[in-house]
Write a protein that holds these residues in place. Sequence first.
Motif, PDB file in Angstrom:
ATOM      1  N   VAL A   4       0.853  -1.175   0.000  1.00 34.45           N
ATOM      2  CA  VAL A   4       0.000   0.000   0.000  1.00 34.45           C
ATOM      3  C   VAL A   4       0.892   1.230   0.000  1.00 34.45           C
ATOM      4  O   VAL A   4       1.739   1.392   0.876  1.00 34.45           O
ATOM      5  CB  VAL A   4      -0.915   0.000   1.243  1.00 34.45           C
ATOM      6  CG1 VAL A   4      -1.717   1.289   1.301  1.00 34.45           C
ATOM      7  CG2 VAL A   4      -1.822  -1.205   1.228  1.00 34.45           C
ATOM      8  N   ASP A   5       0.687   2.061  -1.017  1.00 34.83           N
ATOM      9  CA  ASP A   5       1.434   3.304  -1.081  1.00 34.83           C
ATOM     10  C   ASP A   5       0.550   4.413  -0.496  1.00 34.83           C
ATOM     11  O   ASP A   5      -0.457   4.810  -1.076  1.00 34.83           O
ATOM     12  CB  ASP A   5       1.796   3.629  -2.526  1.00 34.83           C
ATOM     13  CG  ASP A   5       2.738   4.811  -2.626  1.00 34.83           C
ATOM     14  OD1 ASP A   5       3.214   5.277  -1.573  1.00 34.83           O
ATOM     15  OD2 ASP A   5       2.988   5.257  -3.763  1.00 34.83           O
ATOM     16  N   VAL A   6       0.909   4.875   0.656  1.00 35.82           N
ATOM     17  CA  VAL A   6       0.108   5.854   1.380  1.00 35.82           C
ATOM     18  C   VAL A   6       0.017   7.155   0.593  1.00 35.82           C
ATOM     19  O   VAL A   6      -1.051   7.767   0.498  1.00 35.82           O
ATOM     20  CB  VAL A   6       0.706   6.098   2.788  1.00 35.82           C
ATOM     21  CG1 VAL A   6      -0.068   7.173   3.533  1.00 35.82           C
ATOM     22  CG2 VAL A   6       0.746   4.816   3.578  1.00 35.82           C
ATOM     23  N   MET A  34      -2.513   6.805  -2.221  1.00 43.87           N
ATOM     24  CA  MET A  34      -3.895   6.806  -1.730  1.00 43.87           C
ATOM     25  C   MET A  34      -4.361   8.226  -1.417  1.00 43.87           C
ATOM     26  O   MET A  34      -5.473   8.624  -1.771  1.00 43.87           O
ATOM     27  CB  MET A  34      -4.016   5.925  -0.474  1.00 43.87           C
ATOM     28  CG  MET A  34      -3.990   4.443  -0.766  1.00 43.87           C
ATOM     29  SD  MET A  34      -4.050   3.394   0.698  1.00 43.87           S
ATOM     30  CE  MET A  34      -5.251   4.156   1.712  1.00 43.87           C
ATOM     31  N   VAL A  35      -3.510   8.996  -0.788  1.00 42.68           N
ATOM     32  CA  VAL A  35      -3.873  10.368  -0.441  1.00 42.68           C
ATOM     33  C   VAL A  35      -4.057  11.199  -1.708  1.00 42.68           C
ATOM     34  O   VAL A  35      -5.013  11.968  -1.829  1.00 42.68           O
ATOM     35  CB  VAL A  35      -2.801  10.980   0.495  1.00 42.68           C
ATOM     36  CG1 VAL A  35      -3.026  12.472   0.680  1.00 42.68           C
ATOM     37  CG2 VAL A  35      -2.777  10.261   1.825  1.00 42.68           C
ATOM     38  N   ASP A  36      -3.156  11.035  -2.681  1.00 37.58           N
ATOM     39  CA  ASP A  36      -3.283  11.773  -3.941  1.00 37.58           C
ATOM     40  C   ASP A  36      -4.577  11.408  -4.673  1.00 37.58           C
ATOM     41  O   ASP A  36      -5.243  12.268  -5.254  1.00 37.58           O
ATOM     42  CB  ASP A  36      -2.081  11.496  -4.854  1.00 37.58           C
ATOM     43  CG  ASP A  36      -0.808  12.159  -4.345  1.00 37.58           C
ATOM     44  OD1 ASP A  36      -0.928  13.083  -3.503  1.00 37.58           O
ATOM     45  OD2 ASP A  36       0.289  11.747  -4.785  1.00 37.58           O
ATOM     46  N   ARG A  43      -7.579  13.904  -5.756  1.00 34.80           N
ATOM     47  CA  ARG A  43      -8.007  14.040  -7.157  1.00 34.80           C
ATOM     48  C   ARG A  43      -9.485  13.726  -7.320  1.00 34.80           C
ATOM     49  O   ARG A  43     -10.180  14.358  -8.101  1.00 34.80           O
ATOM     50  CB  ARG A  43      -7.173  13.128  -8.055  1.00 34.80           C
ATOM     51  CG  ARG A  43      -5.957  13.802  -8.614  1.00 34.80           C
ATOM     52  CD  ARG A  43      -5.249  12.947  -9.632  1.00 34.80           C
ATOM     53  NE  ARG A  43      -4.264  12.138  -8.910  1.00 34.80           N
ATOM     54  CZ  ARG A  43      -4.180  10.820  -8.947  1.00 34.80           C
ATOM     55  NH1 ARG A  43      -4.988  10.128  -9.694  1.00 34.80           N
ATOM     56  NH2 ARG A  43      -3.285  10.174  -8.243  1.00 34.80           N
ATOM     57  N   THR A  44     -10.003  12.747  -6.610  1.00 33.33           N
ATOM     58  CA  THR A  44     -11.413  12.370  -6.727  1.00 33.33           C
ATOM     59  C   THR A  44     -12.309  13.510  -6.264  1.00 33.33           C
ATOM     60  O   THR A  44     -13.342  13.774  -6.863  1.00 33.33           O
ATOM     61  CB  THR A  44     -11.706  11.104  -5.890  1.00 33.33           C
ATOM     62  OG1 THR A  44     -10.841  10.065  -6.311  1.00 33.33           O
ATOM     63  CG2 THR A  44     -13.141  10.669  -6.052  1.00 33.33           C
ATOM     64  N   ASN A  45     -11.915  14.183  -5.227  1.00 35.27           N
ATOM     65  CA  ASN A  45     -12.739  15.272  -4.718  1.00 35.27           C
ATOM     66  C   ASN A  45     -12.745  16.479  -5.642  1.00 35.27           C
ATOM     67  O   ASN A  45     -13.683  17.257  -5.642  1.00 35.27           O
ATOM     68  CB  ASN A  45     -12.259  15.694  -3.322  1.00 35.27           C
ATOM     69  CG  ASN A  45     -12.583  14.644  -2.284  1.00 35.27           C
ATOM     70  OD1 ASN A  45     -13.483  13.841  -2.470  1.00 35.27           O
ATOM     71  ND2 ASN A  45     -11.834  14.653  -1.193  1.00 35.27           N
TER      72      ASN A  45
END
Length: 184
Positions: free
Chosen positions: A38-40, A43-45, A49-51
Amino acid sequence: MLVDLILPNSNLKQYVKLVVGLLLILIILQPILSIFKVDVHQMVDQLIRTNTDPTVEANIENQMNKQKSEIEQIQAAYILDEMVVQMENLVEEELQETYGYQIVNVEANWINSAATDSKELERVDVQLIPSDDQENKVEKVYIQIGETDPPTSKIPKDEADIKLFLGERWDIEEDIIHIAWKEE
């Protein structure tokens, strides 16, 4: 414990303990996250981007507009049904007293089905039946053996008067009123 021994007794000591504790938790969780690959940071990026993705916002807005238009159509249909009921109630009593007929059914067809733009009537179908007072009268019964003439629907003489009466009360043209006589 080493940090606890080095720091002097002050208000900052509790905050330093909190930060050091969080760092220790991250150090302990790092091997577990690396096992699951899992690349933290990724995941944060991705969450960020989704928001901010405009297509997601556009899809949500389209769904909201679709639901809004469906609700408006349902409300318009309800309003039109209520108008028909009010039309019926407006003339019901006077029609029965004056002409001896009562309304069984009223259907209104509107020029624009959306009805939010235009509320003009295209056609009004009224189904009438003789009122209870006239039904109690006994008519003579004639029995004929052999060939008979096909039954004709009796259209009362006062149909034009009833159309005129309904048109005046409903404030519409008589041409769009169509009367049907319900047979028993």
